[in-house]
Design a protein around this motif. Structure first.
Motif, PDB file in Angstrom:
ATOM      1  N   CYS A  53       0.830  -1.215   0.000  1.00  0.00           N
ATOM      2  CA  CYS A  53       0.000   0.000   0.000  1.00  0.00           C
ATOM      3  C   CYS A  53       0.859   1.257   0.000  1.00  0.00           C
ATOM      4  CB  CYS A  53      -0.955  -0.013   1.193  1.00  0.00           C
ATOM      5  SG  CYS A  53      -2.275  -1.244   1.034  1.00  0.00           S
ATOM      6  N   ASN A  54       1.953   1.238   0.754  1.00  0.00           N
ATOM      7  CA  ASN A  54       2.874   2.382   0.762  1.00  0.00           C
ATOM      8  C   ASN A  54       3.479   2.599  -0.623  1.00  0.00           C
ATOM      9  OD1 ASN A  54       2.419   2.883   3.473  1.00  0.00           O
ATOM     10  ND2 ASN A  54       4.249   1.802   4.154  1.00  0.00           N
ATOM     11  N   ASP A  55       3.835   1.502  -1.300  1.00  0.00           N
ATOM     12  CA  ASP A  55       4.394   1.617  -2.649  1.00  0.00           C
ATOM     13  C   ASP A  55       3.387   2.241  -3.612  1.00  0.00           C
ATOM     14  OD1 ASP A  55       6.818   0.508  -1.905  1.00  0.00           O
ATOM     15  OD2 ASP A  55       6.345  -1.492  -2.650  1.00  0.00           O
ATOM     16  N   ILE A  56       2.138   1.790  -3.527  1.00  0.00           N
ATOM     17  CA  ILE A  56       1.098   2.351  -4.395  1.00  0.00           C
ATOM     18  C   ILE A  56       0.937   3.841  -4.123  1.00  0.00           C
ATOM     19  CG2 ILE A  56      -1.368   2.337  -4.932  1.00  0.00           C
ATOM     20  CD1 ILE A  56      -1.333  -0.667  -4.089  1.00  0.00           C
ATOM     21  N   GLU A  57       0.833   4.189  -2.846  1.00  0.00           N
ATOM     22  CA  GLU A  57       0.652   5.594  -2.475  1.00  0.00           C
ATOM     23  C   GLU A  57       1.813   6.440  -2.990  1.00  0.00           C
ATOM     24  OE1 GLU A  57      -0.860   7.932   1.437  1.00  0.00           O
ATOM     25  OE2 GLU A  57       0.853   6.588   1.752  1.00  0.00           O
ATOM     26  N   ASN A  58       3.028   5.955  -2.814  1.00  0.00           N
ATOM     27  CA  ASN A  58       4.204   6.703  -3.275  1.00  0.00           C
ATOM     28  C   ASN A  58       4.211   6.880  -4.786  1.00  0.00           C
ATOM     29  OD1 ASN A  58       5.179   7.056  -0.669  1.00  0.00           O
ATOM     30  ND2 ASN A  58       6.416   5.196  -0.738  1.00  0.00           N
ATOM     31  N   GLN A  59       3.818   5.831  -5.517  1.00  0.00           N
ATOM     32  CA  GLN A  59       3.771   5.940  -6.974  1.00  0.00           C
ATOM     33  C   GLN A  59       2.725   6.959  -7.414  1.00  0.00           C
ATOM     34  OE1 GLN A  59       3.848   2.364  -9.425  1.00  0.00           O
ATOM     35  NE2 GLN A  59       4.718   1.225  -7.709  1.00  0.00           N
ATOM     36  N   ILE A  60       1.580   6.960  -6.759  1.00  0.00           N
ATOM     37  CA  ILE A  60       0.530   7.912  -7.124  1.00  0.00           C
ATOM     38  C   ILE A  60       0.954   9.334  -6.764  1.00  0.00           C
ATOM     39  CG2 ILE A  60      -1.834   8.664  -6.614  1.00  0.00           C
ATOM     40  CD1 ILE A  60      -2.548   5.666  -6.337  1.00  0.00           C
ATOM     41  N   LEU A  61       1.534   9.512  -5.588  1.00  0.00           N
ATOM     42  CA  LEU A  61       1.946  10.848  -5.174  1.00  0.00           C
ATOM     43  C   LEU A  61       3.098  11.390  -6.023  1.00  0.00           C
ATOM     44  CD1 LEU A  61       1.650  10.548  -1.290  1.00  0.00           C
ATOM     45  CD2 LEU A  61       0.035  11.555  -2.911  1.00  0.00           C
ATOM     46  N   ALA A  62       3.830  10.492  -6.689  1.00  0.00           N
ATOM     47  CA  ALA A  62       4.926  10.918  -7.556  1.00  0.00           C
ATOM     48  C   ALA A  62       4.427  11.407  -8.920  1.00  0.00           C
ATOM     49  CB  ALA A  62       5.917   9.773  -7.746  1.00  0.00           C
ATOM     50  N   LEU A  63       3.156  11.142  -9.224  1.00  0.00           N
ATOM     51  CA  LEU A  63       2.580  11.603 -10.496  1.00  0.00           C
ATOM     52  C   LEU A  63       2.408  13.115 -10.477  1.00  0.00           C
ATOM     53  CD1 LEU A  63      -0.280   8.966 -10.885  1.00  0.00           C
ATOM     54  CD2 LEU A  63       1.877   9.019 -12.160  1.00  0.00           C
ATOM     55  N   LYS A  64       2.325  13.685 -11.659  1.00  0.00           N
ATOM     56  CA  LYS A  64       1.997  15.103 -11.752  1.00  0.00           C
ATOM     57  C   LYS A  64       0.621  15.311 -11.155  1.00  0.00           C
ATOM     58  CE  LYS A  64       4.515  15.691 -16.054  1.00  0.00           C
ATOM     59  NZ  LYS A  64       4.374  15.886 -17.493  1.00  0.00           N
ATOM     60  N   GLU A  65       0.415  16.457 -10.557  1.00  0.00           N
ATOM     61  CA  GLU A  65      -0.860  16.739  -9.892  1.00  0.00           C
ATOM     62  C   GLU A  65      -2.042  16.583 -10.848  1.00  0.00           C
ATOM     63  OE1 GLU A  65      -3.019  20.181  -7.217  1.00  0.00           O
ATOM     64  OE2 GLU A  65      -0.844  20.215  -7.474  1.00  0.00           O
ATOM     65  N   SER A  66      -1.875  17.001 -12.087  1.00  0.00           N
ATOM     66  CA  SER A  66      -2.971  16.890 -13.064  1.00  0.00           C
ATOM     67  C   SER A  66      -3.325  15.422 -13.321  1.00  0.00           C
ATOM     68  CB  SER A  66      -2.595  17.579 -14.371  1.00  0.00           C
ATOM     69  OG  SER A  66      -1.432  17.001 -14.927  1.00  0.00           O
ATOM     70  N   GLU A  67      -2.333  14.538 -13.291  1.00  0.00           N
ATOM     71  CA  GLU A  67      -2.592  13.106 -13.480  1.00  0.00           C
ATOM     72  C   GLU A  67      -3.253  12.507 -12.242  1.00  0.00           C
ATOM     73  OE1 GLU A  67       0.932  10.988 -14.665  1.00  0.00           O
ATOM     74  OE2 GLU A  67       1.475  12.558 -16.084  1.00  0.00           O
ATOM     75  N   ARG A  68      -2.826  12.960 -11.070  1.00  0.00           N
ATOM     76  CA  ARG A  68      -3.375  12.436  -9.807  1.00  0.00           C
ATOM     77  C   ARG A  68      -4.853  12.716  -9.655  1.00  0.00           C
ATOM     78  NH1 ARG A  68      -0.185  14.974  -5.290  1.00  0.00           N
ATOM     79  NH2 ARG A  68       1.073  15.849  -6.922  1.00  0.00           N
ATOM     80  N   GLU A  69      -5.343  13.739 -10.339  1.00  0.00           N
ATOM     81  CA  GLU A  69      -6.746  14.105 -10.215  1.00  0.00           C
ATOM     82  C   GLU A  69      -7.666  13.129 -10.933  1.00  0.00           C
ATOM     83  OE1 GLU A  69      -6.996  18.150 -11.487  1.00  0.00           O
ATOM     84  OE2 GLU A  69      -5.860  18.873  -9.766  1.00  0.00           O
ATOM     85  N   ASP A  70      -7.099  12.214 -11.701  1.00  0.00           N
ATOM     86  CA  ASP A  70      -7.887  11.199 -12.391  1.00  0.00           C
ATOM     87  C   ASP A  70      -8.663  10.371 -11.364  1.00  0.00           C
ATOM     88  OD1 ASP A  70      -8.509   8.550 -13.526  1.00  0.00           O
ATOM     89  OD2 ASP A  70      -7.381   9.260 -15.267  1.00  0.00           O
ATOM     90  N   GLU A  71      -9.921  10.120 -11.641  1.00  0.00           N
ATOM     91  CA  GLU A  71     -10.796   9.387 -10.716  1.00  0.00           C
ATOM     92  C   GLU A  71     -10.226   8.017 -10.352  1.00  0.00           C
ATOM     93  OE1 GLU A  71     -15.272   7.485 -10.723  1.00  0.00           O
ATOM     94  OE2 GLU A  71     -14.812   9.095 -12.130  1.00  0.00           O
ATOM     95  N   PHE A  72      -9.551   7.377 -11.292  1.00  0.00           N
ATOM     96  CA  PHE A  72      -8.958   6.056 -11.057  1.00  0.00           C
ATOM     97  C   PHE A  72      -8.024   6.084  -9.854  1.00  0.00           C
ATOM     98  CE2 PHE A  72      -5.227   3.319 -11.738  1.00  0.00           C
ATOM     99  CZ  PHE A  72      -5.836   2.065 -11.676  1.00  0.00           C
ATOM    100  N   TYR A  73      -7.165   7.110  -9.791  1.00  0.00           N
ATOM    101  CA  TYR A  73      -6.200   7.188  -8.702  1.00  0.00           C
ATOM    102  C   TYR A  73      -6.874   7.509  -7.372  1.00  0.00           C
ATOM    103  CZ  TYR A  73      -2.775   6.943 -12.417  1.00  0.00           C
ATOM    104  OH  TYR A  73      -2.038   6.529 -13.494  1.00  0.00           O
ATOM    105  N   GLY A  74      -7.915   8.318  -7.404  1.00  0.00           N
ATOM    106  CA  GLY A  74      -8.677   8.598  -6.180  1.00  0.00           C
ATOM    107  C   GLY A  74      -9.315   7.344  -5.620  1.00  0.00           C
ATOM    108  N   ARG A  75      -9.884   6.541  -6.501  1.00  0.00           N
ATOM    109  CA  ARG A  75     -10.506   5.280  -6.073  1.00  0.00           C
ATOM    110  C   ARG A  75      -9.454   4.318  -5.518  1.00  0.00           C
ATOM    111  NH1 ARG A  75     -15.520   4.084  -7.421  1.00  0.00           N
ATOM    112  NH2 ARG A  75     -16.693   5.441  -8.800  1.00  0.00           N
TER     113      ARG A  75
END
Length: 121
Positions: free
Chosen positions: A38-60
């Motif tokens: 879970c930490n790895d997933i969170e770190n990978q998502i947080l490393a994305l550009k903010e505009s990419e992180r806003e994708d609903e997929f990553y929020g879910r």
């Protein structure tokens, strides 16, 4: 579990595979491994550009990982972190059904009771 691990060897960014493996870690009571995934997933998502992180997929994905990681923290008696993760998950109300939200709130009350009983010991 082996299938998820093998898939992740080929694609380190296969986040759903990693989340599914985290679920499997819980089932075999390997809570530290679940937390690590879970930490790895969170770190990978947080490393994305903010505009990419806003994708609903990553929020879910983040909401689901907070539930799994929170449950794992509860099992290893790290109640503060468990409650923090459940609170983060509940903020994503659109991801979960009403029943799931009710179950998470019930779980949070149970974690709080366990936390308080440990404090009394």
């Amino acid at each position: 579990m082996n299938a998820y691990t093998k898939a992740l060897e080929y694609d380190k960014e296969f986040l759903m595979g990693r989340l599914n493996r985290a679920t499997t870690w819980i089932r075999v009571r390997a809570f530290d491994n679940c937390i690590a995934d879970c930490n790895d997933i969170e770190n990978q998502i947080l490393a994305l550009k903010e505009s990419e992180r806003e994708d609903e997929f990553y929020g879910r994905l983040l909401a689901r990982l907070y539930v799994k990681r929170g449950a794992s923290y509860a099992w290893i008696s790290n109640f503060e972190k468990a409650l923090e993760d459940y609170e983060r998950a509940i903020k994503n109300k659109l991801v979960f059904s009403e029943q799931e939200l009710n179950e998470m709130e019930r779980d949070m009350r149970r974690i709080e009771r366990r936390k308080n009983s440990f404090a009394l010991k």
